[in-house]
Design a protein around this motif. Sequence first.
Motif, PDB file in Angstrom:
ATOM      1  N   PRO A   8      -1.868   4.691   7.659  1.00 57.63           N
ATOM      2  CA  PRO A   8      -2.730   4.149   8.354  1.00 57.63           C
ATOM      3  C   PRO A   8      -2.389   3.935   9.729  1.00 57.63           C
ATOM      4  O   PRO A   8      -1.357   3.728  10.129  1.00 57.63           O
ATOM      5  CB  PRO A   8      -3.253   2.762   7.662  1.00 57.63           C
ATOM      6  CG  PRO A   8      -1.745   2.556   7.013  1.00 57.63           C
ATOM      7  CD  PRO A   8      -1.031   3.825   6.625  1.00 57.63           C
ATOM      8  N   MET A  33       0.846  -1.161  -0.122  1.00 60.94           N
ATOM      9  CA  MET A  33       0.022   0.098   0.106  1.00 60.94           C
ATOM     10  C   MET A  33       0.809   1.251  -0.084  1.00 60.94           C
ATOM     11  O   MET A  33       0.431   2.304  -0.595  1.00 60.94           O
ATOM     12  CB  MET A  33      -1.186  -0.049   1.128  1.00 60.94           C
ATOM     13  CG  MET A  33      -2.216  -1.116   1.123  1.00 60.94           C
ATOM     14  SD  MET A  33      -3.001  -1.132  -0.381  1.00 60.94           S
ATOM     15  CE  MET A  33      -3.971   0.250  -0.438  1.00 60.94           C
ATOM     16  N   SER A  50     -10.862  -4.140   8.051  1.00 68.49           N
ATOM     17  CA  SER A  50      -9.706  -3.636   8.658  1.00 68.49           C
ATOM     18  C   SER A  50      -8.214  -3.643   8.077  1.00 68.49           C
ATOM     19  O   SER A  50      -6.970  -3.566   8.372  1.00 68.49           O
ATOM     20  CB  SER A  50      -9.586  -4.028  10.231  1.00 68.49           C
ATOM     21  OG  SER A  50      -9.476  -5.174  10.260  1.00 68.49           O
ATOM     22  N   GLY A  51      -8.220  -4.395   6.896  1.00 65.41           N
ATOM     23  CA  GLY A  51      -7.069  -5.077   6.331  1.00 65.41           C
ATOM     24  C   GLY A  51      -6.367  -3.957   5.368  1.00 65.41           C
ATOM     25  O   GLY A  51      -6.652  -3.013   5.096  1.00 65.41           O
ATOM     26  N   LYS A  52      -5.442  -4.460   4.508  1.00 61.16           N
ATOM     27  CA  LYS A  52      -4.779  -3.674   3.559  1.00 61.16           C
ATOM     28  C   LYS A  52      -5.544  -3.651   2.689  1.00 61.16           C
ATOM     29  O   LYS A  52      -6.104  -4.548   1.988  1.00 61.16           O
ATOM     30  CB  LYS A  52      -3.386  -4.335   3.205  1.00 61.16           C
ATOM     31  CG  LYS A  52      -2.132  -4.448   4.315  1.00 61.16           C
ATOM     32  CD  LYS A  52      -0.883  -4.896   3.682  1.00 61.16           C
ATOM     33  CE  LYS A  52      -0.231  -5.099   4.756  1.00 61.16           C
ATOM     34  NZ  LYS A  52       1.065  -5.995   4.238  1.00 61.16           N
ATOM     35  N   TYR A  83      -2.923  -1.744  11.156  1.00 61.08           N
ATOM     36  CA  TYR A  83      -3.577  -2.945  10.630  1.00 61.08           C
ATOM     37  C   TYR A  83      -3.640  -3.906  11.949  1.00 61.08           C
ATOM     38  O   TYR A  83      -2.907  -4.374  12.247  1.00 61.08           O
ATOM     39  CB  TYR A  83      -2.912  -3.354   9.798  1.00 61.08           C
ATOM     40  CG  TYR A  83      -2.774  -2.761   8.439  1.00 61.08           C
ATOM     41  CD1 TYR A  83      -3.989  -2.493   7.446  1.00 61.08           C
ATOM     42  CD2 TYR A  83      -1.411  -2.065   8.142  1.00 61.08           C
ATOM     43  CE1 TYR A  83      -3.776  -1.666   6.276  1.00 61.08           C
ATOM     44  CE2 TYR A  83      -1.355  -1.215   6.962  1.00 61.08           C
ATOM     45  CZ  TYR A  83      -2.571  -1.118   6.261  1.00 61.08           C
ATOM     46  OH  TYR A  83      -2.302  -0.124   5.164  1.00 61.08           O
ATOM     47  N   PRO A  84      -5.251  -4.343  12.338  1.00 63.11           N
ATOM     48  CA  PRO A  84      -5.165  -5.128  13.476  1.00 63.11           C
ATOM     49  C   PRO A  84      -4.368  -6.335  13.387  1.00 63.11           C
ATOM     50  O   PRO A  84      -4.042  -6.837  14.085  1.00 63.11           O
ATOM     51  CB  PRO A  84      -6.775  -5.116  13.725  1.00 63.11           C
ATOM     52  CG  PRO A  84      -7.184  -4.037  13.041  1.00 63.11           C
ATOM     53  CD  PRO A  84      -6.243  -3.657  11.880  1.00 63.11           C
ATOM     54  N   MET A  85      -4.388  -6.770  11.976  1.00 61.94           N
ATOM     55  CA  MET A  85      -3.993  -8.122  11.693  1.00 61.94           C
ATOM     56  C   MET A  85      -2.453  -8.261  11.681  1.00 61.94           C
ATOM     57  O   MET A  85      -1.869  -9.303  11.458  1.00 61.94           O
ATOM     58  CB  MET A  85      -4.469  -8.872  10.516  1.00 61.94           C
ATOM     59  CG  MET A  85      -6.218  -8.963  10.602  1.00 61.94           C
ATOM     60  SD  MET A  85      -6.721  -9.890  12.096  1.00 61.94           S
ATOM     61  CE  MET A  85      -8.238  -9.659  11.846  1.00 61.94           C
ATOM     62  N   GLU A  86      -1.804  -6.998  11.768  1.00 60.08           N
ATOM     63  CA  GLU A  86      -0.293  -7.121  11.779  1.00 60.08           C
ATOM     64  C   GLU A  86       0.415  -6.914  12.986  1.00 60.08           C
ATOM     65  O   GLU A  86       1.207  -6.514  13.157  1.00 60.08           O
ATOM     66  CB  GLU A  86       0.114  -5.594  10.842  1.00 60.08           C
ATOM     67  CG  GLU A  86      -0.614  -5.568   9.633  1.00 60.08           C
ATOM     68  CD  GLU A  86       0.548  -6.183   8.540  1.00 60.08           C
ATOM     69  OE1 GLU A  86       1.284  -5.645   8.121  1.00 60.08           O
ATOM     70  OE2 GLU A  86      -0.075  -7.369   7.949  1.00 60.08           O
ATOM     71  N   SER A 100      -7.045 -11.407   4.187  1.00 60.15           N
ATOM     72  CA  SER A 100      -6.972 -10.486   2.799  1.00 60.15           C
ATOM     73  C   SER A 100      -7.963 -11.538   1.981  1.00 60.15           C
ATOM     74  O   SER A 100      -7.693 -12.612   1.505  1.00 60.15           O
ATOM     75  CB  SER A 100      -5.785 -10.479   2.253  1.00 60.15           C
ATOM     76  OG  SER A 100      -5.588  -9.305   1.569  1.00 60.15           O
ATOM     77  N   GLU A 111     -14.569  -5.621  -3.764  1.00 54.53           N
ATOM     78  CA  GLU A 111     -15.171  -5.976  -2.516  1.00 54.53           C
ATOM     79  C   GLU A 111     -16.330  -5.108  -2.046  1.00 54.53           C
ATOM     80  O   GLU A 111     -16.637  -4.280  -2.347  1.00 54.53           O
ATOM     81  CB  GLU A 111     -14.211  -6.017  -1.345  1.00 54.53           C
ATOM     82  CG  GLU A 111     -12.982  -6.759  -1.538  1.00 54.53           C
ATOM     83  CD  GLU A 111     -11.651  -6.710  -0.392  1.00 54.53           C
ATOM     84  OE1 GLU A 111     -12.117  -5.687   0.459  1.00 54.53           O
ATOM     85  OE2 GLU A 111     -11.129  -7.286  -0.499  1.00 54.53           O
ATOM     86  N   GLU A 159      -8.239   0.787   3.566  1.00 52.74           N
ATOM     87  CA  GLU A 159      -8.313   1.758   4.436  1.00 52.74           C
ATOM     88  C   GLU A 159      -9.288   2.927   4.390  1.00 52.74           C
ATOM     89  O   GLU A 159      -9.641   3.345   5.207  1.00 52.74           O
ATOM     90  CB  GLU A 159      -6.650   2.529   4.033  1.00 52.74           C
ATOM     91  CG  GLU A 159      -5.348   1.795   4.438  1.00 52.74           C
ATOM     92  CD  GLU A 159      -5.100   0.474   3.346  1.00 52.74           C
ATOM     93  OE1 GLU A 159      -6.124   0.472   2.485  1.00 52.74           O
ATOM     94  OE2 GLU A 159      -4.106   0.015   3.509  1.00 52.74           O
ATOM     95  N   TYR A 210      -4.980  -3.678  -2.875  1.00 50.33           N
ATOM     96  CA  TYR A 210      -3.990  -4.548  -2.383  1.00 50.33           C
ATOM     97  C   TYR A 210      -4.345  -6.195  -2.973  1.00 50.33           C
ATOM     98  O   TYR A 210      -3.402  -6.773  -3.533  1.00 50.33           O
ATOM     99  CB  TYR A 210      -3.914  -4.694  -0.724  1.00 50.33           C
ATOM    100  CG  TYR A 210      -2.997  -5.303  -0.419  1.00 50.33           C
ATOM    101  CD1 TYR A 210      -1.911  -5.251  -0.350  1.00 50.33           C
ATOM    102  CD2 TYR A 210      -3.297  -6.774   0.259  1.00 50.33           C
ATOM    103  CE1 TYR A 210      -0.662  -6.148  -0.027  1.00 50.33           C
ATOM    104  CE2 TYR A 210      -2.391  -7.518   0.876  1.00 50.33           C
ATOM    105  CZ  TYR A 210      -0.961  -7.420   0.702  1.00 50.33           C
ATOM    106  OH  TYR A 210      -0.061  -8.101   1.176  1.00 50.33           O
ATOM    107  N   THR A 211      -5.699  -6.468  -2.675  1.00 52.10           N
ATOM    108  CA  THR A 211      -6.055  -7.773  -3.206  1.00 52.10           C
ATOM    109  C   THR A 211      -6.281  -7.722  -4.959  1.00 52.10           C
ATOM    110  O   THR A 211      -6.415  -8.736  -5.372  1.00 52.10           O
ATOM    111  CB  THR A 211      -7.542  -8.427  -2.775  1.00 52.10           C
ATOM    112  OG1 THR A 211      -8.471  -7.387  -3.034  1.00 52.10           O
ATOM    113  CG2 THR A 211      -7.127  -8.474  -1.189  1.00 52.10           C
TER     114      THR A 211
END
Lengths: 282, 376
Positions: free
Chosen positions: A153, A144, B51-53, A156-159, A178, B212, B56, B207-208
């Motif tokens: 940002p 990103m 909440s992912g890449k 990222y909660p998953m990071e 993802s 979505e 945002e 990113y993906t």
Amino acid sequence: MRIIFSLALVFGSVLLADIKAVKTTTDLSKTLPADSVWKDIPKEPVNLVAQYMVNPKPKVNHTPLIEVQAIHDGQWIAFRLTWKADSKSEAGKTGQFSDAVAMQFPVKEGSPPPIFMGMKGNPVHIFHWRAQYQKDEEKGKPEMKDLYPNMNPDMYPMEFKDSGHVKGLNAEKREVYSPGKASGNPQSYQKNSAVDEIVAEGFGSSSVIENKMSRGHGVYDPKQKTWTVVISRPLVRPNGSVLKPGQNGFMAFAVWQGAKQEVGSRKAITPNWVSLQILGPT
Amino acid sequence: MAKVKNWHLGRDMEYVYEENRPKRQWSIVFDLNKCIGCQTCSMACKTTWTSGKGQESMFWNNVETKPWGSYPLGWDVKVLEKLGHQEWKKHEPYRGKTIFEAAEPTETTVHFFPTDEDWMYPNNGEDDCTGNVSHGTHLNLPHDQWFFYLPRTCAHCTYPACLAACPRKAIYKRPEDGIVLIDQSRCKGYGECVRSCPYKKSMYNPYTRTSEKCIGCYPAVEQGYQPMCVQNCIGKIRVMGFINPPWKARKDNPVDYLVHQMGLALPYYPQLGLEPNIYYIPPIHANREYLTQMFGPKVDDAIKQYKKIKDDPRTQGLLVLLGSTDRIMHSFDVKHGVAYGYDEKGDEIVSVPVIEHSYERPRYDSKYEAVRNNTP
Ligand code: SF4
Ligand code: SF4
Ligand code: SF4
């Protein structure tokens, strides 16, 4: 042959191109657009029209012409494709699309299937080069921060930092959050080749097949405003199309101008199959 | 093109696919008179799903302040402008064109592609009033200067434009609950859905490299629970349920009751032709012309109905059930001053008094020698 003839009448301006793949002794598995092997190979002009079968369609044809050179070495066949593009577009952010070119071959021998991506039981084999995929191959899939350098940002909660409490939850495994990746969409993964190989049985039915062999490399010349892309493939592709020296076969092309918002069905295409002769001893 | 029945328009219309209504249809009703713009719904959705890449600036649920706010920027005015002037006379079917009918022959819909930046200001115009209040102004109804909050999710439309526009057919509508999903394994990120959804509820993830959208919280819905944005609504303005078309409406179904029985809740921008399945009880004090443009000519009747609720214990009862349970209510009843919600089997899942008990205490407490006031 009758189909080709009648379509040619409908599209009176479309020249029926005749691509001849000349035999060479150079190893073609790694050939690039600037290689000297291309110097004396004739350029066959192939006319394209705006895709006209399914909606959405481009309003104007952005790529009226693509020039094709073809050579083979008995194992590999390579195509050098050149077309005009006002600017280079490699996609990335929302609303940006990639320049791309595709070559299509019938899977079965004999009379070819409908040109619009084949039909059930009579598939086509497509080699799809995208500038975006080439960028992946060269620089890695953009993060990103590469796409939006000024973005900030909070988190990222998953990071989260791996405290070791959740066993084996490494960065790769967290990618399940993802959605594209979690569902195994090739689109969401780093591309290690600029070319996707696809098998399709009709419009909207295409699925990517594992690409271990074909290669592609494109060079954009900003002065001439041209893309030159070389796509090389083994003559014989098990589960795909099989080409043979001495064969009179068919192929077709499509070009997308990313900067003109072309993507998916918004593209320029050959409205009918182009003949492909593979010269040389059988 | 097929001819399909669109009851929002009161007529048949053209759509790419045949009419194929799901067994039941996911739906949310929002009472806009009660939304406080707290954005708890937006955060509930965001923390659960986006909440992912690449997500945002993605808000599957957003709340915008009308008329100045919009996410993505200007989505509504741009769509209306593209569609052009259309007529809809009161008590008549819609005679104008939908986004499918007005499409150019090379396109599926009338559309536009929001720019990247358009998605980056979800709070644009928040709490902005239509204009300044001038000196000497006094309160009028409807208000001279006004704004209202418009919470929005995907409408899981009966005739989704996103689905119609996808040349890869990577979008599908589930027959079991009408939820519209993008198949994340097949999407190639063409963005045709982003372009064609007039409500701009399909979004691109760079990113993906796929698109979505709101998934209607289907994992919760499958278990009989309402979506996160509904469960967490602070203002208790929402109820999720299954809506029937008018010819199958059930009086004891909360959504059917508000939409069909009472005519209180209306679809937004129905003239676009998607038969969207989120319904709004219009804000009664906002500008009527604006509301008519947004909710169609039935808005006058809906507001008239709303004003009668003070004498209507049954509707009052249903409105207090909003936000009183996390479960999906398949039916409701109001008896002896208590409102009840029932699950699919008819078992009671919630009961609420229609009017809360209130106690009056003397202003001065002589025992504690304290003065009481109303400050909570
Ligand atoms: S609101 Fe938009 S994204 Fe949602 S179903 Fe309708 S057309 Fe599709
Ligand atoms: S229904 Fe679920 S996914 Fe859709 S906006 Fe609400 S919380 Fe988000
Ligand atoms: S949580 Fe409820 S009250 Fe708060 S903004 Fe969302 S819809 Fe409105």
